[in-house]
Design a protein around this motif. Structure first.
Motif, short mmCIF file in Angstrom:
data_model
loop_
_atom_site.label_atom_id
_atom_site.label_comp_id
_atom_site.label_asym_id
_atom_site.label_seq_id
_atom_site.Cartn_x
_atom_site.Cartn_y
_atom_site.Cartn_z
N GLN A 276 -28.15 -56.08 -0.32
CA GLN A 276 -28.47 -54.76 0.22
C GLN A 276 -29.38 -54.89 1.45
N ASN B 202 -25.42 -59.28 -11.92
CA ASN B 202 -24.96 -58.13 -11.16
C ASN B 202 -25.92 -56.95 -11.18
N LEU C 135 -23.26 -62.10 -16.78
CA LEU C 135 -22.68 -61.10 -15.89
C LEU C 135 -23.60 -59.91 -15.72
N LEU D 205 -28.59 -54.13 -10.59
CA LEU D 205 -29.15 -53.62 -9.34
C LEU D 205 -30.41 -52.77 -9.52
N LEU E 141 -21.47 -61.90 0.54
CA LEU E 141 -20.71 -61.33 -0.58
C LEU E 141 -19.93 -62.41 -1.30
N GLN F 135 -20.43 -52.84 -1.11
CA GLN F 135 -20.47 -53.30 0.28
C GLN F 135 -19.07 -53.41 0.86
N LEU F 136 -18.12 -53.89 0.05
CA LEU F 136 -16.75 -53.99 0.53
C LEU F 136 -16.19 -52.62 0.87
N TYR G 83 -25.33 -45.49 -5.41
CA TYR G 83 -26.56 -45.90 -4.72
C TYR G 83 -26.22 -46.77 -3.51
N VAL G 84 -25.29 -47.68 -3.67
CA VAL G 84 -24.93 -48.57 -2.57
C VAL G 84 -24.19 -47.81 -1.47
N THR H 94 -19.25 -66.26 -10.31
CA THR H 94 -18.47 -65.47 -11.26
C THR H 94 -17.00 -65.86 -11.22
N TRP I 246 -11.55 -46.99 -9.72
CA TRP I 246 -10.74 -48.20 -9.53
C TRP I 246 -11.34 -49.39 -10.28
N TRP J 57 -0.38 -52.65 -8.31
CA TRP J 57 -1.75 -52.60 -8.81
C TRP J 57 -2.45 -53.95 -8.64
N VAL K 174 -22.62 -54.23 -6.41
CA VAL K 174 -23.17 -54.27 -5.05
C VAL K 174 -22.12 -54.84 -4.11
N VAL K 175 -21.47 -55.92 -4.54
CA VAL K 175 -20.44 -56.54 -3.71
C VAL K 175 -19.30 -55.55 -3.49
N PHE L 58 -24.53 -45.10 -11.48
CA PHE L 58 -25.62 -45.28 -10.53
C PHE L 58 -25.26 -46.23 -9.39
N ASP L 59 -24.96 -47.48 -9.75
CA ASP L 59 -24.89 -48.57 -8.78
C ASP L 59 -24.04 -48.26 -7.55
N TYR M 167 -14.71 -67.52 -14.05
CA TYR M 167 -13.54 -66.76 -14.51
C TYR M 167 -12.27 -67.60 -14.45
N PHE N 229 -8.40 -57.35 -14.51
CA PHE N 229 -9.75 -57.32 -15.07
C PHE N 229 -10.80 -57.77 -14.05
N MET N 230 -10.36 -58.42 -13.00
CA MET N 230 -11.29 -59.03 -12.06
C MET N 230 -12.36 -58.08 -11.50
N PRO N 231 -11.99 -56.87 -11.06
CA PRO N 231 -13.02 -56.00 -10.48
C PRO N 231 -14.17 -55.69 -11.45
N LEU O 105 -15.70 -57.75 -13.30
CA LEU O 105 -16.68 -58.84 -13.30
C LEU O 105 -17.52 -58.86 -12.04
N ILE O 106 -16.94 -58.36 -10.96
CA ILE O 106 -17.62 -58.51 -9.68
C ILE O 106 -18.74 -57.50 -9.59
N SER O 107 -19.85 -57.96 -9.05
CA SER O 107 -21.04 -57.13 -8.92
C SER O 107 -20.72 -55.82 -8.21
#
Lengths: 296, 293
Positions: free
Chosen positions: A250, A228, A224, A230, A267, B122-123, B235-236, A274, B168, A38, B118-119, B231-232, A278, B110-112, B114-116
């Motif tokens: 975008q 982030n 945060l 949108l 990106l 896109q990934l 939408y992306v 962040t 995820w 994981w 949108v990022v 939504f986010d 962190y 926990f990291m995901p 925090l990440i936007s």
């Protein structure tokens, strides 16, 4: 001492213990395998993002899909920042986020003080209404907010985002502050009052300094969610001059569909603040983001 | 002291900014949305009052597609509760047994969160890319060419392809809530059970999980209401396409209002989202029973 060690050693050699030990070993291997898999699933997308942000299309699209870049193309970053306008979008996001954090801290701490320390008619009702704000999905207000800002001629400006972001963060911020201020003994206020502090003095000199941990939680949480965000950023801002980073990405990915390097760089740039934050205060950040659920 | 506490002017000054903002940006808009939802209005011409016309269209019109979007949101909610949460619970239980590098694992999981989005979106767009994306490249190199697809572009795979990153991303969030809950259970209880001869599995099953019920309830509420509001990432990744295959209420609302100028109909969707969130939050609270409160 020696006897004891021998006794323990003997026990280890008895067959039943050996079986138990093997079992424990097996289950702990399983545990680490699961956790490891994981962790890999969580780290891989980020690793991939960092590496492809430094690669040329040739490497990304075939030669070297998941390895480290053979040739480190920092020009991708230059492209993203200048041609892709990421520098401007970063600045816009920083301005919007920064002002929102400051406003949220001031307004939420003031409201908390009024709601918990001052006595006035209707404060329970006001508190309940604000707490209701925790469950209302912000998306549901998008059209009226858009129309109100349009009437006030405030679309396409920093305020267009700062005002809604501050408003939507208030309920959570006040809840976090409320949970904290109850642990500040009221005797402190009384002592200050006896020493001649006014109601404003108590707030600025006693309560505010003591609330620092709660305020830092609010600041992180606000950072945060603004950085982030949108939907609002997308709808309330049309002008590239005020575009924030999430909408900027975008746009960039819409115009650079065949060039992945600069997009990857964008990106990374967007994620960098962040991740830096962190790495310095992971526990504090984890607590800030889950603070809302503790009472929920 | 009493006179200081009852200073009316101070109370007004301190509460005013918050209540002003709260009223104009949250309370008033909700009521405005409620009113708009009874209007036929394109934002340009004079609005006409059409009663519950929008709501009737919401539930009967296949063209407008609200039932389909709601179904998608409910599928997401179902997957969140029955795949995401058990995964989170499993990880939290494993971590709290005392493994080496506990803090590291918690931080990584926990990291995901925090990440936007949108990022992350896109990934995943790149991961799913039909020509160069990792999924198809991996399938090709394993000789499974026939399984490669345009994951986000095909009707039957788009929905699940969009849901995977959504689920995820927040595993770590629920994991952390549950992990903190488990950590707050006194270690004596666990030790006592061990002395009595209970295995780790039995301790988890009969002691930890029942004690975790209030937190699991919160997680279920968050997972379900979060799915209704999703939504986010959608939408992306797809903007609700292809051909509405991945439409959820929020994306439908935004496209109705801002792409098709159907202000009244879009507002009706907004009201439905609020109503459904409240309904499910209450229903879940009820379903979990009140014995622990």
């Amino acid at each position: 001492m020696d006897k004891e060690i021998k006794a323990v050693a003997n026990e280890f050699h008895t067959p039943t213990k050996a079986i138990v030990r093997k079992k424990i070993k097996f289950s702990s291997i399983l545990t680490y395998t699961v956790l490891g898999i994981w962790a890999a699933v969580n780290i891989f997308p980020l690793y991939w993002m960092f590496t492809f942000s430094l690669k040329s299309n040739k490497e990304i699209f075939g030669d070297n899909i998941i390895g480290l870049p053979k040739e480190w193309l920092f020009s991708n970053y230059k492209n993203a920042l200048t041609k892709g306008n990421m520098a401007l979008y970063m600045l816009n996001s920083a301005i919007v986020t920064g002002i929102t954090i400051i406003l949220t801290l001031i307004i939420a701490s003031m409201a908390t003080y009024a709601l918990t320390r001052l006595v006035w008619k209707g404060r329970k009702t006001v508190n309940n209404i604000i707490m209701l704000g925790l469950t209302i999905p912000i998306h549901a207000a998008i059209l009226p907010v858009y129309l109100i800002l349009d009437k006030l001629k405030m679309l396409n400006s920093y305020q267009a985002l700062i005002i809604p972001y501050t408003a939507f963060g208030l309920a959570m911020s006040i809840m976090i502050c409320n949970g904290f201020i109850v642990n500040i003994p009221k005797e402190l206020d009384e002592a200050a009052c006896i020493d001649g502090c006014s109601v404003y003095g108590i707030f600025f000199r006693i309560i505010l300094p003591l609330m620092k941990p709660a305020l830092s939680t609010v600041a992180i949480f606000t950072f945060l969610s603004c950085w982030n965000e949108l939907m609002f950023a997308n709808i309330l801002i049309d002008d590239a001059k005020y575009r924030t980073i999430s909408v900027g990405i975008q746009t960039l990915s819409g115009t650079h569909t065949t060039e992945w390097g600069p997009i990857g760089a964008a990106l990374v740039i967007a994620t960098f603040p962040t991740l830096i934050l962190y790495s310095f205060m992971s526990t504090k950040i984890q607590k800030s983001l889950t603070a809302g659920a503790v009472k929920g | 002291m009493k006179s200081v506490r009852q200073n009316k002017l101070a109370a007004i000054l301190f509460i005013l900014p918050a209540s002003l903002l709260f009223f104009t940006i949250i309370i008033m808009p909700i009521f405005m949305s409620g009113y708009y939802s009874f209007l036929g209005w394109d934002g340009i011409n004079q609005p006409t009052f059409i009663g519950i016309g929008n709501y009737i269209e919401l539930f009967t019109s296949q063209v407008a597609g609200f039932p389909k979007s709601l179904l998608n949101a409910l599928i997401l909610a179902f997957l969140s509760v029955f795949i995401q949460l058990p995964l989170s619970l499993g990880l939290a239980l494993l971590l709290s047994r005392g493994v080496k590098g506990e803090k590291f694992f918690v931080a990584v999981f926990f990291m995901p969160v925090l990440i936007s989005t949108v990022v992350i979106g896109q990934l995943w767009l790149k991961i799913y890319n039909p020509e160069y994306g990792i999924v198809n490249v991996a399938l090709n190199s394993l000789g499974l060419e026939k399984y490669t697809r345009t994951w986000l572009g095909e009707q039957d795979t788009a929905l699940i392809a969009v849901f995977i990153p959504i689920i995820w991303q927040y595993v770590g969030y629920h994991m952390l809530l549950m992990y903190a809950g488990i950590k707050s259970i006194p270690t004596e209880i666990r030790e006592a059970a061990k002395v009595e001869g209970a295995t780790e599995g039995q301790i988890d099953r009969y002691i930890i999980i029942p004690m975790l019920k209030p937190i699991i309830r919160v997680c279920v509420i968050f997972a379900v209401t979060g799915s209704l509001k999703a939504f986010d990432l959608i939408y992306v990744l797809t903007r609700g396409g292809p051909a509405k295959a991945t439409e959820v209420p929020s994306t439908l609302m935004v496209s109705m209002i801002f792409d098709r100028n159907r202000y009244g109909f879009g507002s009706a969707i907004a009201i439905m989202i609020i109503a459904l969130c409240f309904f499910f939050a209450l229903a879940i609270k009820r379903a979990f029973g009140t014995e622990e409160d």
